[in-house]
Write a protein that holds these residues in place. Structure first.
Motif, PDB file in Angstrom:
ATOM      1  N   VAL A  62       0.849  -1.192   0.000  1.00  0.00           N
ATOM      2  CA  VAL A  62       0.000   0.000   0.000  1.00  0.00           C
ATOM      3  C   VAL A  62       0.883   1.240   0.000  1.00  0.00           C
ATOM      4  O   VAL A  62       1.684   1.455   0.914  1.00  0.00           O
ATOM      5  CB  VAL A  62      -0.935   0.023   1.229  1.00  0.00           C
ATOM      6  CG1 VAL A  62      -1.845   1.252   1.169  1.00  0.00           C
ATOM      7  CG2 VAL A  62      -1.765  -1.254   1.288  1.00  0.00           C
ATOM      8  N   ARG A  63       0.733   2.091  -1.021  1.00  0.00           N
ATOM      9  CA  ARG A  63       1.502   3.321  -1.109  1.00  0.00           C
ATOM     10  C   ARG A  63       0.852   4.419  -0.263  1.00  0.00           C
ATOM     11  O   ARG A  63      -0.273   4.263   0.232  1.00  0.00           O
ATOM     12  CB  ARG A  63       1.606   3.778  -2.570  1.00  0.00           C
ATOM     13  CG  ARG A  63       2.467   2.850  -3.433  1.00  0.00           C
ATOM     14  CD  ARG A  63       2.686   3.470  -4.802  1.00  0.00           C
ATOM     15  NE  ARG A  63       3.566   2.660  -5.632  1.00  0.00           N
ATOM     16  CZ  ARG A  63       4.884   2.747  -5.631  1.00  0.00           C
ATOM     17  NH1 ARG A  63       5.475   3.602  -4.816  1.00  0.00           N
ATOM     18  NH2 ARG A  63       5.610   1.985  -6.420  1.00  0.00           N
ATOM     19  N   GLU A  64       1.585   5.541  -0.144  1.00  0.00           N
ATOM     20  CA  GLU A  64       1.084   6.643   0.666  1.00  0.00           C
ATOM     21  C   GLU A  64      -0.230   7.196   0.132  1.00  0.00           C
ATOM     22  O   GLU A  64      -1.070   7.679   0.894  1.00  0.00           O
ATOM     23  CB  GLU A  64       2.132   7.768   0.718  1.00  0.00           C
ATOM     24  CG  GLU A  64       3.282   7.493   1.686  1.00  0.00           C
ATOM     25  CD  GLU A  64       4.198   8.692   1.819  1.00  0.00           C
ATOM     26  OE1 GLU A  64       4.226   9.525   0.895  1.00  0.00           O
ATOM     27  OE2 GLU A  64       4.874   8.795   2.857  1.00  0.00           O
ATOM     28  N   ASP A  65      -0.424   7.169  -1.191  1.00  0.00           N
ATOM     29  CA  ASP A  65      -1.650   7.713  -1.779  1.00  0.00           C
ATOM     30  C   ASP A  65      -2.820   6.735  -1.689  1.00  0.00           C
ATOM     31  O   ASP A  65      -3.908   7.012  -2.204  1.00  0.00           O
ATOM     32  CB  ASP A  65      -1.415   8.112  -3.241  1.00  0.00           C
ATOM     33  CG  ASP A  65      -0.966   6.933  -4.103  1.00  0.00           C
ATOM     34  OD1 ASP A  65      -0.921   5.795  -3.586  1.00  0.00           O
ATOM     35  OD2 ASP A  65      -0.663   7.135  -5.291  1.00  0.00           O
ATOM     36  N   GLY A  66      -2.606   5.599  -1.045  1.00  0.00           N
ATOM     37  CA  GLY A  66      -3.675   4.629  -0.864  1.00  0.00           C
ATOM     38  C   GLY A  66      -3.765   3.581  -1.958  1.00  0.00           C
ATOM     39  O   GLY A  66      -4.509   2.603  -1.811  1.00  0.00           O
ATOM     40  N   SER A  67      -3.026   3.763  -3.046  1.00  0.00           N
ATOM     41  CA  SER A  67      -3.059   2.769  -4.118  1.00  0.00           C
ATOM     42  C   SER A  67      -2.333   1.505  -3.669  1.00  0.00           C
ATOM     43  O   SER A  67      -1.438   1.543  -2.832  1.00  0.00           O
ATOM     44  CB  SER A  67      -2.398   3.329  -5.386  1.00  0.00           C
ATOM     45  OG  SER A  67      -1.037   3.650  -5.131  1.00  0.00           O
ATOM     46  N   VAL A  68      -2.733   0.385  -4.221  1.00  0.00           N
ATOM     47  CA  VAL A  68      -2.189  -0.911  -3.828  1.00  0.00           C
ATOM     48  C   VAL A  68      -1.403  -1.507  -4.997  1.00  0.00           C
ATOM     49  O   VAL A  68      -1.911  -1.600  -6.109  1.00  0.00           O
ATOM     50  CB  VAL A  68      -3.299  -1.889  -3.392  1.00  0.00           C
ATOM     51  CG1 VAL A  68      -2.693  -3.233  -2.990  1.00  0.00           C
ATOM     52  CG2 VAL A  68      -4.095  -1.298  -2.241  1.00  0.00           C
TER      53      VAL A  68
END
Length: 466
Positions: free
Chosen positions: A246-252
């Motif tokens: 999970v990245r900081e922007d919420g994308s997986v």
């Protein structure tokens, strides 16, 4: 070995120590022998010459102007010169042209520092250049002279070149591998990185991250990754096949990865290697394929029309209940059987031609096939079949076929054809009857006309000429 080591450093330091001891020894010997044998300077000279002659290092003694005053046998053997070739000549004759201009300035520097260790190249008798490690010591202050001791470092240079080539080759292989690879030292600083790694993590270039800390470059790494790094630095090999990230922007993102330690020549852990493969797109494709598969399976299951799929060997790999029911069989029995097993339900006139067409053209278009069901009744289906190819290689993967029951339609068509034939026959009879009536009316008109009477059927007059 991933990180080249400066193995020659210890040897160089040892050479400095040895040469320092030798220089000091020469001074002590010189002063001591002068006191003991001040009446015999030849004895002192012979002692010094003997010491220099049997040294394992090459030796040249030069004055302040760089004129060679003395040279030992070891140096002559290394370079191929005779003693007479060098004595009284400037030492710059042994140097490459680009080094001559700096020679005197180097001697002035050495005069101030008293001792310097450096690398140089001397021209040999045959014109080749020999790489040397030189220790130069200045003696005296008013009229300084210079003692130059040389060690052949040809093998070391070859080893350094070999190590550099190995390092460059390793870097080239890593940079251009199709996998995402990053190599870190034990402090998690980047040492090597592949272009694929840069692309997948949207990093600018290798130069922008080499030497930087892994967490500085990718600050949003979750704690579980940091734990993995510490476990690998402790000697463990860890991997995962389908890991969400999970990245900081919420994308997986989904990754397949492995983290393992690498070892130095001493067998100690020098850092870690991380192999990473981003499989997010693959996961998306798998999800889409799964949805498409579920949709197709539902469509097949509830479709009333028979549908069947077979591979290039005519083995049935997929079918629906409508197809199985057509042959009064269960789905389990249909799947894995051969398409040719059902040819006996076809009229012999169709069997060979049908399979020949499938093998040659891989396509069936609107083919009407009469089948016999379990009760020996005939049913008619119209079939269409189309091949499925691998989009990358063009290889035939399977063939899918769908049938439509047109038995009732064929019955209606036959009934309509019978009625049409009956209408044609009735029309022919009625048309013949009408012609006969008109012919009789003309005959009546002709009789009346012969008797001089008026004709009765004026409407048929001239109709025969129409």
């Amino acid at each position: 070995m991933l990180i080249p080591l400066m193995a020659e450093v210890a040897g160089s330091l040892l050479l400095i120590a040895i040469l320092f001891v030798i220089s000091a020894g020469l001074l002590v010997l010189l002063l001591g022998e002068r006191r003991k044998n001040h009446h015999d300077p030849l004895f002192v000279t012979n002692q010094i010459e003997s010491l220099l002659r049997f040294m394992p290092e090459g030796y040249i003694g030069v004055d302040k102007q760089g004129i060679i005053q003395e040279v030992n046998e070891t140096y002559l053997v290394m370079t191929g010169y005779a003693r007479g070739d060098l004595i009284g000549k400037k030492i710059c004759m042994l140097l490459a042209e680009e080094r001559n201009e700096t020679l005197l300035s180097q001697l002035k520097t050495i005069e101030l520092q008293k001792s310097v260790l450096l690398e140089t190249e001397h021209r040999c008798k045959d014109g080749s250049f020999l790489p040397l490690e030189a220790s130069v010591t200045a003696l005296g202050s008013e009229h300084p002279a210079f003692m130059c001791f040389y060690r052949n470092i040809s093998q070391r240079k070859k080893d350094e070149l070999s190590r550099k080539h190995s390092t460059d080759l390793l870097r080239y292989v890593i940079e251009h591998t199709r996998s995402a690879v990053a190599i870190h030292d034990k402090n998690l600083r980047y040492l090597y990185v592949s272009q694929k790694y840069l692309d997948e993590y949207a990093l600018k270039d290798a130069a922008s991250i080499i030497g930087r800390h892994h967490y500085e470059v990718l600050p949003d790494l979750p704690q579980k990754w940091r734990d993995v790094h510490q476990r690998a630095l402790a000697g463990e090999v860890i991997s995962a096949e389908d890991d969400p990230y999970v990245r900081e922007d919420g994308s997986v993102e989904y990754t397949r990865w492995e983290c393992r330690p690498w070892y130095t020549e001493q067998g100690e852990i020098g850092g870690i290697i991380i192999y990473t493969e981003m499989i997010t797109k693959q996961k998306q494709i798998e999800h889409e394929l799964r949805e498409a598969k579920n949709y197709l399976e539902t469509l097949l299951k509830y479709a009333k029309a028979p549908i069947v799929v077979w591979d290039p060997t005519f083995t049935i790999t997929l079918a629906n209940q409508a197809f199985a029911s057509l042959f009064d069989q269960s789905m389990d029995k249909v799947l894995g059987s051969k398409l040719t097993d059902y040819a006996s339900r076809l009229p012999e006139a169709y069997q060979q031609d049908l399979f020949r067409q499938l093998q040659k053209n891989l396509v069936i278009s609107s083919a009407e096939l009469v089948l016999t069901d379990g009760n020996a009744d005939s049913v008619t289906y119209i079939w269409n079949a189309s091949p499925i190819f691998n989009p990358d290689t063009g290889e035939l993967l399977a063939t899918i076929a769908q049938g439509q029951d047109i038995t009732q339609r064929k019955v209606i068509e036959m009934e309509n054809a019978g009625q049409l034939d009956q209408l044609k026959r009735w029309y022919a009879v009625m048309a013949h009857r009408e012609d006969r009536i008109m012919e009789l009316k003309r005959e009546v008109n002709a009789v009346l006309r012969d008797e001089g009477k008026a004709i009765r059927y004026a409407s048929v007059e001239g109709a025969g000429d129409a």
